[in-house]
Design a protein around this motif. Structure first.
Motif, PDB file in Angstrom:
ATOM      1  N   TRP A  40      36.018  47.885  45.091  1.00 37.01           N
ATOM      2  CA  TRP A  40      35.845  46.432  45.196  1.00 37.01           C
ATOM      3  C   TRP A  40      35.025  46.061  46.423  1.00 37.01           C
ATOM      4  CZ3 TRP A  40      36.910  42.951  41.535  1.00 37.01           C
ATOM      5  CH2 TRP A  40      37.637  43.427  40.434  1.00 37.01           C
ATOM      6  N   ASP A  41      34.316  47.042  46.996  1.00 34.11           N
ATOM      7  CA  ASP A  41      33.476  46.811  48.173  1.00 34.11           C
ATOM      8  C   ASP A  41      32.024  46.699  47.705  1.00 34.11           C
ATOM      9  OD1 ASP A  41      31.874  47.001  50.449  1.00 34.11           O
ATOM     10  OD2 ASP A  41      33.154  48.496  51.408  1.00 34.11           O
ATOM     11  N   LEU A  42      31.491  45.492  47.716  1.00 29.85           N
ATOM     12  CA  LEU A  42      30.141  45.246  47.203  1.00 29.85           C
ATOM     13  C   LEU A  42      29.092  46.046  47.974  1.00 29.85           C
ATOM     14  CD1 LEU A  42      28.778  43.645  44.990  1.00 29.85           C
ATOM     15  CD2 LEU A  42      28.546  41.733  46.564  1.00 29.85           C
ATOM     16  N   ASP A  43      29.265  46.185  49.285  1.00 31.06           N
ATOM     17  CA  ASP A  43      28.312  46.956  50.085  1.00 31.06           C
ATOM     18  C   ASP A  43      28.334  48.436  49.702  1.00 31.06           C
ATOM     19  OD1 ASP A  43      27.478  44.695  51.475  1.00 31.06           O
ATOM     20  OD2 ASP A  43      28.998  44.967  53.036  1.00 31.06           O
ATOM     21  N   GLN A  44      29.536  48.985  49.491  1.00 26.79           N
ATOM     22  CA  GLN A  44      29.645  50.392  49.087  1.00 26.79           C
ATOM     23  C   GLN A  44      29.017  50.610  47.716  1.00 26.79           C
ATOM     24  OE1 GLN A  44      31.044  53.265  50.848  1.00 26.79           O
ATOM     25  NE2 GLN A  44      29.611  53.935  49.281  1.00 26.79           N
TER      26      GLN A  44
ATOM     27  N   GLN B  19      31.931  43.837  39.595  1.00 27.01           N
ATOM     28  CA  GLN B  19      32.037  44.579  38.342  1.00 27.01           C
ATOM     29  C   GLN B  19      30.660  44.945  37.793  1.00 27.01           C
ATOM     30  OE1 GLN B  19      34.412  41.956  35.972  1.00 27.01           O
ATOM     31  NE2 GLN B  19      36.341  42.682  36.820  1.00 27.01           N
ATOM     32  N   GLU B  20      29.724  44.034  37.890  1.00 24.08           N
ATOM     33  CA  GLU B  20      28.376  44.318  37.379  1.00 24.08           C
ATOM     34  C   GLU B  20      27.688  45.404  38.204  1.00 24.08           C
ATOM     35  OE1 GLU B  20      25.276  44.663  35.027  1.00 24.08           O
ATOM     36  OE2 GLU B  20      27.139  43.635  34.571  1.00 24.08           O
ATOM     37  N   ARG B  21      27.871  45.385  39.516  1.00 25.73           N
ATOM     38  CA  ARG B  21      27.265  46.430  40.363  1.00 25.73           C
ATOM     39  C   ARG B  21      27.849  47.792  40.025  1.00 25.73           C
ATOM     40  NH1 ARG B  21      25.235  45.197  45.288  1.00 25.73           N
ATOM     41  NH2 ARG B  21      24.416  43.483  44.064  1.00 25.73           N
ATOM     42  N   ALA B  22      29.150  47.869  39.796  1.00 24.65           N
ATOM     43  CA  ALA B  22      29.770  49.145  39.432  1.00 24.65           C
ATOM     44  C   ALA B  22      29.229  49.634  38.094  1.00 24.65           C
ATOM     45  CB  ALA B  22      31.293  48.989  39.371  1.00 24.65           C
ATOM     46  N   ARG B  23      29.151  48.743  37.112  1.00 25.72           N
ATOM     47  CA  ARG B  23      28.624  49.134  35.801  1.00 25.72           C
ATOM     48  C   ARG B  23      27.156  49.558  35.897  1.00 25.72           C
ATOM     49  NH1 ARG B  23      32.017  44.710  33.862  1.00 25.72           N
ATOM     50  NH2 ARG B  23      30.235  43.328  34.005  1.00 25.72           N
TER      51      ARG B  23
ATOM     52  N   GLU C 177      35.724  33.081  43.780  1.00 27.79           N
ATOM     53  CA  GLU C 177      36.327  34.408  43.645  1.00 27.79           C
ATOM     54  C   GLU C 177      35.911  35.059  42.327  1.00 27.79           C
ATOM     55  OE1 GLU C 177      40.507  33.747  44.144  1.00 27.79           O
ATOM     56  OE2 GLU C 177      40.310  33.417  46.301  1.00 27.79           O
ATOM     57  N   GLY C 178      35.832  34.272  41.282  1.00 25.43           N
ATOM     58  CA  GLY C 178      35.392  34.792  39.983  1.00 25.43           C
ATOM     59  C   GLY C 178      33.951  35.259  40.023  1.00 25.43           C
ATOM     60  N   ARG C 179      33.105  34.521  40.735  1.00 24.73           N
ATOM     61  CA  ARG C 179      31.697  34.940  40.864  1.00 24.73           C
ATOM     62  C   ARG C 179      31.588  36.260  41.618  1.00 24.73           C
ATOM     63  NH1 ARG C 179      31.157  29.562  42.667  1.00 24.73           N
ATOM     64  NH2 ARG C 179      30.605  28.214  40.952  1.00 24.73           N
TER      65      ARG C 179
END
Length: 81
Positions: free
Chosen positions: A57-61, A28-32, A20-22
């Protein structure tokens, strides 16, 4: 490695928490990165837009928005389409 420590690291709960941490770190890194791309391109980003990206919090989005950040002319265009 002592048996007690090994048990802790191999425990299913510990494994789940690490995973979950990964995932959280990747999100967070994708958003930044999306915001950094806009900044590198000298595209202004208002507070509301920054918060919308960071709250996602949607990695695909976030992947879609990061790709769009490469070609948009205004930050608001991240969310169109």
């Amino acid at each position: 490695m002592p048996r007690r420590i090994r048990y802790f690291f191999d425990n299913p709960v510990a494994v789940q928490v690490r995973e979950e941490g990964r995932v959280e770190g990747r999100i967070q890194e994708r958003a930044r990165m999306t915001l950094r791309i806009l900044e590198w391109r000298d595209i202004p980003v208002c507070f509301a837009l920054r918060e919308r990206v960071l709250d996602c919090w949607d990695l695909d989005q976030l992947e879609v928005w990061a790709r769009r950040a490469l070609s948009v002319e205004r930050a608001e265009e991240l969310f169109s389409g």
